[in-house]
Design a protein around this motif. Structure first.
Motif, PDB file in Angstrom:
ATOM      1  N   LEU A 214       3.097   1.701   5.214  1.00  0.00           N
ATOM      2  CA  LEU A 214       3.823   0.439   5.320  1.00  0.00           C
ATOM      3  C   LEU A 214       3.199  -0.616   4.410  1.00  0.00           C
ATOM      4  CD1 LEU A 214       5.952  -1.359   6.812  1.00  0.00           C
ATOM      5  CD2 LEU A 214       4.154  -1.829   8.496  1.00  0.00           C
ATOM      6  N   LEU A 215       1.882  -0.750   4.467  1.00  0.00           N
ATOM      7  CA  LEU A 215       1.196  -1.730   3.620  1.00  0.00           C
ATOM      8  C   LEU A 215       1.349  -1.380   2.139  1.00  0.00           C
ATOM      9  CD1 LEU A 215      -2.137  -2.299   5.617  1.00  0.00           C
ATOM     10  CD2 LEU A 215      -0.048  -3.678   5.638  1.00  0.00           C
ATOM     11  N   ALA A 216       1.274  -0.095   1.826  1.00  0.00           N
ATOM     12  CA  ALA A 216       1.431   0.333   0.429  1.00  0.00           C
ATOM     13  C   ALA A 216       2.827  -0.007  -0.074  1.00  0.00           C
ATOM     14  CB  ALA A 216       1.172   1.834   0.310  1.00  0.00           C
ATOM     15  N   ALA A 217       3.828   0.088   0.795  1.00  0.00           N
ATOM     16  CA  ALA A 217       5.196  -0.238   0.395  1.00  0.00           C
ATOM     17  C   ALA A 217       5.319  -1.725   0.064  1.00  0.00           C
ATOM     18  CB  ALA A 217       6.169   0.138   1.508  1.00  0.00           C
ATOM     19  N   PHE A 218       4.670  -2.588   0.852  1.00  0.00           N
ATOM     20  CA  PHE A 218       4.667  -4.017   0.532  1.00  0.00           C
ATOM     21  C   PHE A 218       3.969  -4.266  -0.799  1.00  0.00           C
ATOM     22  CE2 PHE A 218       5.706  -4.814   5.026  1.00  0.00           C
ATOM     23  CZ  PHE A 218       6.576  -5.875   4.898  1.00  0.00           C
ATOM     24  N   SER A 219       2.827  -3.638  -0.996  1.00  0.00           N
ATOM     25  CA  SER A 219       2.061  -3.815  -2.231  1.00  0.00           C
ATOM     26  C   SER A 219       2.875  -3.398  -3.446  1.00  0.00           C
ATOM     27  CB  SER A 219       0.767  -3.001  -2.158  1.00  0.00           C
ATOM     28  OG  SER A 219       0.037  -3.112  -3.362  1.00  0.00           O
ATOM     29  N   HIS A 220       3.618  -2.310  -3.300  1.00  0.00           N
ATOM     30  CA  HIS A 220       4.422  -1.800  -4.419  1.00  0.00           C
ATOM     31  C   HIS A 220       5.627  -2.694  -4.689  1.00  0.00           C
ATOM     32  CE1 HIS A 220       6.198   1.145  -7.132  1.00  0.00           C
ATOM     33  NE2 HIS A 220       7.332   1.014  -6.458  1.00  0.00           N
ATOM     34  N   ALA A 221       6.200  -3.272  -3.636  1.00  0.00           N
ATOM     35  CA  ALA A 221       7.433  -4.042  -3.786  1.00  0.00           C
ATOM     36  C   ALA A 221       7.201  -5.437  -4.344  1.00  0.00           C
ATOM     37  CB  ALA A 221       8.149  -4.135  -2.440  1.00  0.00           C
ATOM     38  N   VAL A 222       6.010  -5.995  -4.112  1.00  0.00           N
ATOM     39  CA  VAL A 222       5.738  -7.370  -4.535  1.00  0.00           C
ATOM     40  C   VAL A 222       5.172  -7.360  -5.956  1.00  0.00           C
ATOM     41  CG1 VAL A 222       4.396  -9.449  -4.049  1.00  0.00           C
ATOM     42  CG2 VAL A 222       5.370  -8.117  -2.169  1.00  0.00           C
ATOM     43  N   GLN A 223       5.852  -8.052  -6.857  1.00  0.00           N
ATOM     44  CA  GLN A 223       5.443  -8.073  -8.259  1.00  0.00           C
ATOM     45  C   GLN A 223       4.821  -9.405  -8.683  1.00  0.00           C
ATOM     46  OE1 GLN A 223       5.715  -5.205  -9.945  1.00  0.00           O
ATOM     47  NE2 GLN A 223       6.656  -4.301  -8.105  1.00  0.00           N
ATOM     48  N   ALA A 224       5.119 -10.474  -7.965  1.00  0.00           N
ATOM     49  CA  ALA A 224       4.693 -11.802  -8.405  1.00  0.00           C
ATOM     50  C   ALA A 224       3.196 -12.023  -8.270  1.00  0.00           C
ATOM     51  CB  ALA A 224       5.449 -12.869  -7.622  1.00  0.00           C
ATOM     52  N   VAL A 225       2.562 -11.355  -7.312  1.00  0.00           N
ATOM     53  CA  VAL A 225       1.111 -11.460  -7.130  1.00  0.00           C
ATOM     54  C   VAL A 225       0.550 -10.056  -6.926  1.00  0.00           C
ATOM     55  CG1 VAL A 225       1.225 -13.784  -6.131  1.00  0.00           C
ATOM     56  CG2 VAL A 225       1.311 -11.779  -4.633  1.00  0.00           C
ATOM     57  N   ASP A 226      -0.746  -9.936  -7.044  1.00  0.00           N
ATOM     58  CA  ASP A 226      -1.427  -8.657  -6.824  1.00  0.00           C
ATOM     59  C   ASP A 226      -1.777  -8.540  -5.341  1.00  0.00           C
ATOM     60  OD1 ASP A 226      -3.101  -6.475  -6.653  1.00  0.00           O
ATOM     61  OD2 ASP A 226      -4.289  -6.983  -8.407  1.00  0.00           O
ATOM     62  N   LEU A 227      -1.085  -7.634  -4.657  1.00  0.00           N
ATOM     63  CA  LEU A 227      -1.285  -7.446  -3.219  1.00  0.00           C
ATOM     64  C   LEU A 227      -2.069  -6.166  -2.937  1.00  0.00           C
ATOM     65  CD1 LEU A 227      -0.582  -8.769  -0.480  1.00  0.00           C
ATOM     66  CD2 LEU A 227       1.595  -7.544  -0.511  1.00  0.00           C
ATOM     67  N   GLY A 228      -2.774  -5.683  -3.943  1.00  0.00           N
ATOM     68  CA  GLY A 228      -3.483  -4.414  -3.801  1.00  0.00           C
ATOM     69  C   GLY A 228      -4.543  -4.407  -2.719  1.00  0.00           C
ATOM     70  N   ILE A 229      -5.002  -5.578  -2.279  1.00  0.00           N
ATOM     71  CA  ILE A 229      -6.056  -5.637  -1.269  1.00  0.00           C
ATOM     72  C   ILE A 229      -5.627  -4.983   0.047  1.00  0.00           C
ATOM     73  CG2 ILE A 229      -5.352  -7.883  -0.366  1.00  0.00           C
ATOM     74  CD1 ILE A 229      -8.349  -8.543  -0.030  1.00  0.00           C
ATOM     75  N   VAL A 230      -4.315  -4.937   0.312  1.00  0.00           N
ATOM     76  CA  VAL A 230      -3.858  -4.365   1.587  1.00  0.00           C
ATOM     77  C   VAL A 230      -4.126  -2.866   1.646  1.00  0.00           C
ATOM     78  CG1 VAL A 230      -2.093  -6.126   1.862  1.00  0.00           C
ATOM     79  CG2 VAL A 230      -1.487  -3.933   0.806  1.00  0.00           C
ATOM     80  N   ASN A 231      -4.350  -2.239   0.511  1.00  0.00           N
ATOM     81  CA  ASN A 231      -4.624  -0.799   0.473  1.00  0.00           C
ATOM     82  C   ASN A 231      -6.110  -0.491   0.592  1.00  0.00           C
ATOM     83  OD1 ASN A 231      -1.853  -0.164  -0.004  1.00  0.00           O
ATOM     84  ND2 ASN A 231      -2.131  -0.755  -2.150  1.00  0.00           N
ATOM     85  N   THR A 232      -6.929  -1.520   0.784  1.00  0.00           N
ATOM     86  CA  THR A 232      -8.382  -1.308   0.828  1.00  0.00           C
ATOM     87  C   THR A 232      -8.943  -1.804   2.155  1.00  0.00           C
ATOM     88  OG1 THR A 232      -8.726  -3.440  -0.295  1.00  0.00           O
ATOM     89  CG2 THR A 232      -8.514  -1.489  -1.696  1.00  0.00           C
ATOM     90  N   SER A 233      -9.955  -2.617   2.074  1.00  0.00           N
ATOM     91  CA  SER A 233     -10.680  -3.025   3.273  1.00  0.00           C
ATOM     92  C   SER A 233      -9.839  -3.877   4.215  1.00  0.00           C
ATOM     93  CB  SER A 233     -11.939  -3.813   2.881  1.00  0.00           C
ATOM     94  OG  SER A 233     -11.585  -4.951   2.092  1.00  0.00           O
ATOM     95  N   ALA A 234      -8.784  -4.506   3.693  1.00  0.00           N
ATOM     96  CA  ALA A 234      -7.981  -5.393   4.537  1.00  0.00           C
ATOM     97  C   ALA A 234      -7.032  -4.633   5.446  1.00  0.00           C
ATOM     98  CB  ALA A 234      -7.184  -6.358   3.662  1.00  0.00           C
ATOM     99  N   CYS A 235      -6.910  -3.338   5.264  1.00  0.00           N
ATOM    100  CA  CYS A 235      -5.965  -2.552   6.054  1.00  0.00           C
ATOM    101  C   CYS A 235      -6.237  -2.688   7.552  1.00  0.00           C
ATOM    102  CB  CYS A 235      -6.033  -1.088   5.623  1.00  0.00           C
ATOM    103  SG  CYS A 235      -5.067   0.039   6.635  1.00  0.00           S
ATOM    104  N   ARG A 236      -7.468  -2.470   7.960  1.00  0.00           N
ATOM    105  CA  ARG A 236      -7.822  -2.566   9.373  1.00  0.00           C
ATOM    106  C   ARG A 236      -7.730  -4.007   9.866  1.00  0.00           C
ATOM    107  NH1 ARG A 236     -10.530   0.569  12.988  1.00  0.00           N
ATOM    108  NH2 ARG A 236     -10.879   2.148  11.375  1.00  0.00           N
ATOM    109  N   ALA A 237      -8.193  -4.959   9.054  1.00  0.00           N
ATOM    110  CA  ALA A 237      -8.164  -6.366   9.456  1.00  0.00           C
ATOM    111  C   ALA A 237      -6.726  -6.843   9.658  1.00  0.00           C
ATOM    112  CB  ALA A 237      -8.862  -7.225   8.409  1.00  0.00           C
TER     113      ALA A 237
END
Length: 295
Positions: A214-237
Motif C-alpha cells: 500500500l505504501l509503495a503504491a502511494f510512493s509510486h503514484a506521487v510524482q511532485a515530491v519524493d515519497l520514498g521514505i515510506v518504503n524504509t524506516s517510516a513504514c512501521r512508524a
C-alpha cells in the motif's frame, strides 16, 4: 512539545495544494477491494441469468474506503453500460425510513424532482416504473448502517422489507456498505439478511506485506515530491501513527507531502511526516510521535 513542528506557515500556495490533491486522488486497488469486487461482479452476473434475489453487505471501520469501493464497482459497470446496465447508487442518512429510501431511489433513477407532496404509494409507483425501464445492474447503498443505528428496530425492519420487496420484484442485487453496526441487521430482519447473506469486513491494515505494498503504491503514484521514505524506516512508524486506517494514512501523507513541497529538495522526511501527524491529530507529544522516535 517541539514549537517548530507546530508553527503556522501561512496559506499554502496553489502549487503546494496541487501536491495535496495528488495524494487525495491516489486510488490503491488493494487485495481486499479486489476480492470484494470479484464477489460483487459474480453476484451481478449470476443474477442476470438466475432469478435468485441476493445481496452483499460490506462492513468496515470508518475511513477504510467503503465509499471508494462502491464507486469502483459503479465505474466498472458504467463503462460497460450497453452490455451490463449501470448501477444505481444512493447514500442514506440517520433519518432513513421507507419514504427516505424510496425518495433516494426515485432521484437515483433519474426523476428530476420528487412530487410536491410525495406519498409512499406515489414514490413506490415511480420507483417501479424507473426500475422496469432502467434494468440496473445493482443497487449500491452507502452509509447503510443508518438503517439500524440507534433504537429504531421497527423502522429498520420496515426499510429493509422495502428493499427486500424490490429485490424480489426486479431481481435486483443490493450491495450495501456501512460500519460494523450493520451486524445488527441479522437480528432485526433475518429475512433480508437471508438474501444479502454474503458479508465482507474491511479491517484496518496489519503491519505486513499488504501494508508495505500500500505504501509503495502511494510512493509510486506521487510524482511532485519524493515519497520514498515510506518504503524504509517510516513504514512501521506510519502504521503506529495511523493504526492501519486508510483515511488517516492518506491525510497524513497529504499534509507531509505539502510540507515537503515547500522545501528546496522536495523530499518527504521524518520531520515532514511529524508535521503531517500534527496537522491530522492536533497536539501530539514527542513521546506519542513515532516519527520523532524513529530519528
Amino acid at each position: 512539545m517541539n514549537k517548530e513542528l507546530n508553527s503556522y506557515s501561512g496559506h499554502r500556495s496553489p502549487e503546494v495544494l496541487k501536491v495535496g490533491e495528488q495524494i487525495l486522488n491516489v486510488v490503491v486497488d488493494h487485495q481486499v477491494f479486489r476480492r470484494i469486487r470479484d464477489a460483487c461482479r459474480d453476484l451481478i452476473h449470476t443474477m442476470r441469468t438466475l432469478r435468485t434475489p441476493s445481496g452483499i453487505l460490506i462492513l468496515s471501520e470508518p475511513g477504510m474506503g467503503k465509499t471508494l469501493l462502491l464507486d469502483l464497482i459503479d465505474r466498472e459497470f458504467s463503462k460497460a453500460a450497453q452490455l451490463e446496465g449501470n448501477c444505481l447508487q444512493i447514500a442514506l442518512d440517520d433519518a432513513v425510513d421507507q419514504r427516505g429510501i424510496a425518495s433516494a431511489m426515485t432521484l437515483a433513477l433519474g426523476y428530476p424532482a420528487l412530487p410536491s407532496r410525495p406519498t409512499l404509494v406515489a414514490l413506490n409507483h415511480m420507483v417501479s416504473i424507473g426500475l422496469q425501464r432502467r434494468r440496473a445492474a445493482a443497487l449500491l447503498i452507502d452509509e447503510m448502517q443508518h438503517v439500524c443505528e440507534g433504537h429504531k428496530d421497527i423502522t429498520a425492519r420496515a426499510a429493509t422489507d422495502w428493499l427486500k420487496v424490490r429485490m424480489d420484484m426486479f431481481n435486483l442485487p443490493v450491495i450495501g456498505a456501512g460500519t460494523r453496526a450493520l451486524e445488527r441487521l441479522a437480528l432485526i430482519n433475518p429475512q433480508f439478511v437471508s438474501r444479502a447473506s454474503a458479508a465482507y469486513v474491511i479491517h484496518p491494515f496489519d503491519l505486513d506485506e499488504q501494508w508495505r505494498q500500500l505504501l509503495a503504491a502511494f510512493s509510486h503514484a506521487v510524482q511532485a515530491v519524493d515519497l520514498g521514505i515510506v518504503n524504509t524506516s517510516a513504514c512501521r512508524a506510519l502504521h503506529v501513527a495511523t493504526g492501519g486506517n486508510m483515511r488517516t494514512l492518506k491525510r497524513l501523507l497529504m499534509y507531509a507531502c505539502m510540507h515537503a513541497a515547500t522545501q528546496p529538495q522536495k523530499i518527504v522526511t521524518l520531520e515532514s511526516l511529524s508535521k503531517g501527524l500534527r496537522d491530522v491529530k492536533g497536539d501530539v507529544s514527542s513521546a506519542n510521535d513515532p516519527f520523532q522516535r524513529s530519528r
